[in-house]
Motif scaffolding. Structure first.
Motif, mmCIF file in Angstrom:
data_model
loop_
_atom_site.group_PDB
_atom_site.id
_atom_site.type_symbol
_atom_site.label_atom_id
_atom_site.label_comp_id
_atom_site.label_asym_id
_atom_site.label_seq_id
_atom_site.Cartn_x
_atom_site.Cartn_y
_atom_site.Cartn_z
ATOM 1 N N GLY A 81 68.521 2.881 -18.117
ATOM 2 C CA GLY A 81 69.038 1.577 -18.507
ATOM 3 C C GLY A 81 67.926 0.556 -18.616
ATOM 4 O O GLY A 81 66.745 0.894 -18.650
ATOM 5 N N VAL A 82 68.312 -0.723 -18.643
ATOM 6 C CA VAL A 82 67.369 -1.834 -18.734
ATOM 7 C C VAL A 82 67.536 -2.699 -17.494
ATOM 8 O O VAL A 82 68.671 -3.038 -17.101
ATOM 9 N N ALA A 83 66.397 -3.049 -16.879
ATOM 10 C CA ALA A 83 66.452 -3.876 -15.668
ATOM 11 C C ALA A 83 66.929 -5.281 -16.032
ATOM 12 O O ALA A 83 66.207 -6.050 -16.667
ATOM 13 N N GLN A 84 68.144 -5.568 -15.634
ATOM 14 C CA GLN A 84 68.720 -6.875 -15.950
ATOM 15 C C GLN A 84 68.192 -7.955 -15.014
ATOM 16 O O GLN A 84 67.931 -9.080 -15.431
ATOM 17 N N ALA A 85 68.011 -7.606 -13.747
ATOM 18 C CA ALA A 85 67.508 -8.573 -12.756
ATOM 19 C C ALA A 85 66.844 -7.814 -11.614
ATOM 20 O O ALA A 85 67.434 -6.885 -11.056
ATOM 21 N N VAL A 86 65.610 -8.204 -11.283
ATOM 22 C CA VAL A 86 64.896 -7.654 -10.123
ATOM 23 C C VAL A 86 64.880 -8.742 -9.065
ATOM 24 O O VAL A 86 64.339 -9.829 -9.287
ATOM 25 N N HIS A 87 65.470 -8.469 -7.902
ATOM 26 C CA HIS A 87 65.715 -9.510 -6.904
ATOM 27 C C HIS A 87 64.640 -9.608 -5.816
ATOM 28 O O HIS A 87 64.702 -10.511 -4.988
ATOM 29 N N VAL A 88 63.685 -8.677 -5.776
ATOM 30 C CA VAL A 88 62.681 -8.686 -4.699
ATOM 31 C C VAL A 88 61.284 -8.553 -5.304
ATOM 32 O O VAL A 88 61.117 -8.116 -6.442
ATOM 33 N N GLN A 89 60.293 -8.928 -4.477
ATOM 34 C CA GLN A 89 58.899 -8.819 -4.876
ATOM 35 C C GLN A 89 58.145 -7.957 -3.858
ATOM 36 O O GLN A 89 58.645 -7.668 -2.771
ATOM 37 N N LEU A 90 56.941 -7.557 -4.232
ATOM 38 C CA LEU A 90 56.103 -6.737 -3.359
ATOM 39 C C LEU A 90 55.840 -7.481 -2.044
ATOM 40 O O LEU A 90 55.460 -8.648 -2.043
ATOM 41 N N GLY A 91 56.075 -6.782 -0.921
ATOM 42 C CA GLY A 91 55.864 -7.371 0.399
ATOM 43 C C GLY A 91 57.091 -8.002 1.011
ATOM 44 O O GLY A 91 57.063 -8.392 2.181
#
Length: 363
Positions: A81-91
């Motif tokens: 699929g397609v990433a609609q929303a990424v809610h976290v960041q590295l760390g």
């Protein structure tokens, strides 16, 4: 016949010898008294017994921090699929069940359709079974018809359960496929961004989540150090970020292969990481206290007196009797001195105010 003068000279010689002898004995007595201390003074001192110990050597190595593999999870997409929303960041710190990203996926729509269709088929098969049972009781349907209706119903129920399980594994919120964290920890690897296309057959994970309450220290050992390190050896670790803080642990595994690139063998140390101070890939200084297999008398290094480039200890001979004993130190490891000459296991040495006694005894 001896003359009077000869007798007088003889008596004077005897008297002189007697005085000399008395003076000699008085000096010996004084010297003996000089090497004695009172019971009360000796009782106020710390006295250690020389121990027979396996001499240790301190090996200084380098290493790096790595996450505990038993508390780390790599997360791969179950669908494309397609990433609609990424809610976290590295760390970022995450909790178990927290949504990390949402995907728009046609496969999820297909899973939903399959579940709806299988549930409808199950309801239809149930009605057909009930109707066949009534006909069988009236004699209008055969045993074979009844068995076939039961089999169709069981297949429909099984398919409905399968479709439900697939959809429950691939969680959705009505807007798309949810990627969730399976444990509490930190995001230590992230390979997805908003609007990025994701494929289920891609071998690259989307996220890596690790619980950092305990971590591994991977120690680099060169060939010259391998023979001296064993599983169970105590280890002290410092990091550049916290030079005054010492982390302790033990060697829990040796990897019996050499890294082909840098020609080192790895040793592993598992340590607690309070406050998650140590982060993956941090550089670490490692000091290993390794056994040498050589038994040497050992004393507390604080009991040694250093004077004129030589080492001494104050040995307790008996009750209220001490003397200066020169020694040779084979090596020092932390606060332990291993003695190569001058002491034997079982002897007793003064471990407090020894410098004061040394100055008094050597005069």
């Amino acid at each position: 016949m001896f003359s009077k003068k000869h007798i007088i000279y003889s008596l004077m010689g005897v008297f002189f010898i007697g005085l000399t002898s008395c003076g000699h004995h008085e000096q010996e007595a004084a010297r003996d008294d000089h090497f004695q201390v009172t019971d009360s003074l000796l009782n106020s001192l710390l006295v250690d017994t020389v121990k027979a110990a396996d001499a240790k050597s301190e090996i200084s190595l380098t290493g790096s921090v790595a996450p505990d593999e038993t508390k780390m999870v790599k997360i791969f997409p179950m669908v494309s699929g397609v990433a609609q929303a990424v809610h976290v960041q590295l760390g970022d710190k995450v909790s178990k069940g927290q949504v990390l990203a949402t995907l728009r996926s046609a496969e999820i729509a297909g899973f939903t359709r399959d579940l709806v269709a299988s549930e409808a088929d199950a309801r239809s098969a149930k009605r057909a079974l009930e109707s066949t049972q009534d006909l069988y009781k009236s004699g209008l349907a055969s045993q074979k018809d009844l068995e076939e209706a039961k089999a169709d119903y069981q297949k429909a129920v099984a398919e409905s359960a399968r479709a439900g399980s697939v959809l429950s594994i691939n969680k959705t919120n009505g807007k798309g496929y949810e990627v969730v964290s399976p444990l509490n920890g930190y995001i230590i690897d992230k390979n997805v961004t908003d609007n990025m296309q994701v494929r289920a057959d891609n071998n690259q994970n989307m996220f890596t989540v690790a619980d950092l309450s305990s971590v591994y220290i991977l120690v680099n050992m060169y060939e010259s150090d391998i023979a001296g390190v064993q599983v169970g050896d105590p280890v002290k670790i410092t990091a550049l970020a916290y030079p005054d803080k010492v982390f302790t642990g033990k060697i829990d595994k040796l990897f019996d292969v050499l890294d082909p690139d840098n020609k080192v063998m790895r040793a592993r140390v598992k340590i607690d990481n309070p406050g998650n101070l140590l982060k993956p890939d941090m550089y670490a200084d490692v000091k290993i206290s390794a056994k040498t297999g050589v038994n040497l008398p050992a004393i507390n290094a604080n009991a040694v007196v250093f004077d004129n480039d030589k080492n001494y200890v104050i040995v307790v001979d008996g009750k209220a009797k001490v003397h200066i004993q020169p020694i040779k130190i084979a090596k020092r490891v932390e606060n332990v001195a291993y003695i190569s000459d001058g002491l034997k296991p079982g002897e007793r040495v003064v471990a407090s105010r020894q410098l004061y006694l040394y100055e008094a005894l050597k005069d």
